[in-house]
Enzyme design. Sequence first.
Site, PDB file in Angstrom:
ATOM      1  N   ASP A 225       0.886 -52.939  41.055  1.00  0.00           N
ATOM      2  CA  ASP A 225      -0.212 -52.535  40.188  1.00  0.00           C
ATOM      3  C   ASP A 225      -1.020 -53.803  39.913  1.00  0.00           C
ATOM      4  O   ASP A 225      -0.550 -54.932  40.117  1.00  0.00           O
ATOM      5  CB  ASP A 225       0.287 -51.887  38.898  1.00  0.00           C
ATOM      6  CG  ASP A 225      -0.836 -51.102  38.200  1.00  0.00           C
ATOM      7  OD1 ASP A 225      -2.020 -51.269  38.591  1.00  0.00           O
ATOM      8  OD2 ASP A 225      -0.542 -50.336  37.265  1.00  0.00           O
TER       9      ASP A 225
HETATM   10  C1  BGC Z   1      -3.859 -49.242  36.740  1.00  0.00           C
HETATM   11  C2  BGC Z   1      -3.756 -48.621  38.111  1.00  0.00           C
HETATM   12  C3  BGC Z   1      -5.067 -48.782  38.832  1.00  0.00           C
HETATM   13  C4  BGC Z   1      -5.432 -50.251  38.894  1.00  0.00           C
HETATM   14  C5  BGC Z   1      -6.747 -50.523  39.581  1.00  0.00           C
HETATM   15  C6  BGC Z   1      -4.398 -50.645  36.774  1.00  0.00           C
HETATM   16  O1  BGC Z   1      -4.739 -51.073  35.502  1.00  0.00           O
HETATM   17  O2  BGC Z   1      -2.589 -49.221  36.121  1.00  0.00           O
HETATM   18  O3  BGC Z   1      -3.415 -47.270  38.017  1.00  0.00           O
HETATM   19  O4  BGC Z   1      -4.987 -48.219  40.119  1.00  0.00           O
HETATM   20  O5  BGC Z   1      -5.537 -50.748  37.582  1.00  0.00           O
HETATM   21  O6  BGC Z   1      -7.805 -50.108  38.788  1.00  0.00           O
END
Ligand code: BGC
Length: 837
Positions: A225
Site C-alpha cells: 500500500d
Molecule cells: C490506500 C490505497 C490506495 C492508495 C493509492 C492508500 O492510501 O490505502 O487503497 O490504493 O492509497 O491511492
Amino acid sequence: MAVIDVEKVISELKTGEKVDLTAGTDFWHTAAIPRLGVPALRTSDGPNGVRGTRFFNGVPAACFPCATGLGATWDTELLHKVGKLLGEECKAKGAHVLLGPTINIQRSPLGGRGFESYSEDGVLSGTLAGQYCLGVMEEDIVPTPKHFVCNDQEHERMGVNSIVTQRALREIYLKPFQIALKMSNAGAIMTAYNKVNGTHVSENKWIIDDILRKEWKWNGLLMSDWFGVYSTSDAINAGLDLEMPGPTRWRGGALQHAAANHKVAPHVLDERVRNVLNLVNLTSKSGIPENAEEKELNRPQDQALLRRAAAESIVLMKNENNVLPFDKNKSIAVIGPNAKITTYCGGGSAAVRPYYLVSPFEGVSSKVTAEVAFAQGVYGHKELPTLGPLLKTPDGKPGYIFRAYNDPPSVEGRKVADELHLDNSGTLLMDYSHPNIKSQTFYVDMEGTFTPDESGTYDFSVTVVGTGKLFIDGELVVDNSKNQKRGTAFFSMGTVEVFGSKDLNAGQTYKVFFQFGSGPTGDAANGSHELFGPGAFRFSGCKRRDEEESIAQAVELASKHDQVVIFAGLNNDWESEGYDRENMDLPPGSDELISRVIAANPKTAVVIQSGTPVTMPWANDAQALLQAWYGGNEAGNGIADVLFGDVNPSGKLPLSFPIRLQDNPSYLNFRSERGRALYGEDVYVGYRYYDKTQTPVLFPFGHGLSYTTFSRSGLQIASDGDKLTVSVTVKNTGDRAGSEVVQLYVTPAPTNSINRPPRELKGFQKVHLGPGQSAEVKIEVDKKEATSFWDEIRGAWISEKGVYGVLVQGTTAGGKAEDENLKGNFEVAETTYWNGL
Ligand code: BGC
C-alpha cells in the site's frame, strides 16, 4: 505492448535495473527499462471508479455505488459487468492495473473505510469480488484485491497490530481473498498497512510467503500500500515485489547495498523482478501505451449500467401500509440535508471526480408531474460544504480562477506561473506540478463571486495543509495561517477547520478571495505534508440556520403533502479513509428532523445514505425506510427509480444493522490501544455474533423487502462426492416483476468438536421473476468448503463428519424470517483435512 520474454530479460538486466523494477517511479507508475523493451505500467485507484493519475483537477470518471451498495445487490452478473466497465475506464485513463476491489471486513460500523468493502461475510464479499476481478480481466487489465489483510480500521492504520486468532484470520479475514483468488487468480494484490500478530504485512513472511504464495500457490505481483513499506531486506525477502509509490524510500541504493552484501540473495531479487515482468505481460493485450493521455468515456450504455447499479443497491428496509411506491402524478415534499447535494462516494482514495451527478432532489423532480416542494430541515455536514460549486468566474462559469505564483503576495509585480479554472474548493495538491513552479513552496490566489439566495449570517471555514486566508469583499473572514492545529483532514496531514462568519444579503454579489500558501508555509503537518505532495486546501461556507425554525418549516411542509420523502445520512467527511467514525449516529439534528416529520406525516419515506450502519432511534415509527448507500453518478436517479416503482427493490443488507453501537461484537476492541487492536470477538463477526448471542438487531444481514412477494418451496439437497447441490422453487406470488435473492446457509453439525456460528452463508443466487412466475434455483457448493472450520492444532481446514443443516432464506413477506425458512440436512461421512485455495 509486445509480450516480453521474461527469463531472457532477467538474464540481461543489470542489478541496478532489477532494483529499479522493484519500486515505483512516481505516485502511479512502475519503472521502465526501454533498452530491454520493458514499459512503465500505470496503476490507478480505486474500487468504485478509475480516478486516473490526478487527485488534483483530475479527468472525470464513472463512479459506481460504494462497495457496501454493490454488496447489497448480491448480483454476480452485475458485478461482472461493473468490473468490465471499470476495465474499459482503465483503458480510457491509460491504467494497466486497477487498485481494487477492497475486500476487508466491517468488524465495526465505525470503520472509516467500511463503505469500500462489500460485506461482513467472506463468501458474499469474495464471490462478488471474484466476479468484479473477472470483469476487469476481460479487458486485459489487472485487478488488485486489497488490503491483504486485517486492515479493518483506520485508527493508526500504519502502526496498529491486528491481533487475531488463526481461526478468525482464516474463516473471516482471509476468506474473501481466498474466494476471489480461487475464482479469478487476480494478477496483483496490495498488502495492508498494519501488522498482523506482531509483524507488518508487507514484511510478514508467514502471511505473504507461507500462506499466499506457498499454500495458495498464487504467483502474481504483490505491491505495498502507498508508503506501507517499512524495511528493505525484510520486505523483499518476505516476498513484497513492488514498493509503491515512488520515488523509492527502501529500495534504490539501500537495496543495491543489501543485494551486494548477501542480505538479499540474487534469486530472491530475480523472483521479485520476475513477478513485475509477468505483470507487464498480463496487461500486454490491453493495448494501452505507456504514459497514455487520460480521457473520458461516459457513454449512454455506461450511464444505464451506473443507474441500474444505483437502483439495485437500494435496500427496502420497511414498507408498512404500502407507503411505497409513490405516485408520479401527485405532489411531493422533499425534505432533508441529503436531498440537494449528491453524496455519491465515500472519502479518501476511493473518491473520483464524477462525470456528472444526479442529486436525490433532481431524481425525484424528473419523475413527478405535479409540484415538488422542498425544505432543508437541518444540515448533515461535518465540515462546512465547499464553496467552489457555488462560485462564478468573471465570465459566468461555475467555479473560480486559480492563479499560482512562485512569490508570496508581498512581492510586488510577481508573475502568474499557472492559471486554471476549477470548481472543487476542497482538494489535495498531491500531484499538482507545473513547469513554471520552481519549488514545493508556492502561493495561489483563488477568486470567484458568490451571490447568496437568502439573506443572513453565513459561516465560512478554511482547512489546509499549508496556510490559507479567506476574504469576502476584501474583509478577512477566516485566517488559518498562524497557530495551526493538526486535525484529521487530508489523511490527517491538514489543520483543524478554522471558522469565521459574515452577514450577507440575498441577491448581492460578493467577491470571494482565497489566499493559499503551499505545504511548507504551514506548520501543522510538521513537514510530513510531503507525503501527499505540496499541500491541500478547502474553503467552505453556508448560511447559518436556526435549527428549530428550520425543522418547524419542514414539519409544516410534510403535514401539507400526501407524499413525503426525507433524505438524510452521512457523507464523505463522516466516512473516509484516514479516520474512523466516532459514533454510529446520524449528524446532529437529523434524528430530531426525521422523528418530527414522521410524527407530522406517518406516510413519510425515509431514505438514508451511508456506507455503513447508522443508529435509527425513530425506526419503529417509520413506515417506509430505504438504505441507499453512496450511489455513484446516478445516485438520485437510482433512488427515484425505486421510490416510484420503476425498479422493484431487490437489495439485501450485506451487513447487520445493530440497534446500538454497544451491541456490536467489536465494541470493546475497535481502535488502536497502545499500538494494538485485539480481534476479541474471534470468528463472531457481524451476524455470526448476533445469531449466537441472540442479540436483537435493527435489521439483520440478508434483509431486504420488495414490492412483490415470493414463496420458497420444494427444497432438495443432493450430496454427491465433494459437491452439494441445493435446489428450491421460488415463486413470485405478487403482481409485479421482481428479483429474489436465494440465500443458502449451512448450520453446524451438533457433533462438531468446536463452538461454531449458528449459520454461515455458503452460497446465493439472484433470480428475476415476472408476476406469478416461478423458477427452480440451484446452488452448488463445495461440501468441504461449506462444512469446514480452521483447525489451529493441525494448521488445516477440517471438514468433520456429522450431519449438517441447510437453511434457505430470502425475502420475508413481512413476517419473521424463521417462519419462512426452508430447512434440510446432509451428511459428511468422513472427517477430512485440507489446505490451499
Ligand atoms: C490506500 C490505497 C490506495 C492508495 C493509492 C492508500 O492510501 O490505502 O487503497 O490504493 O492509497 O491511492
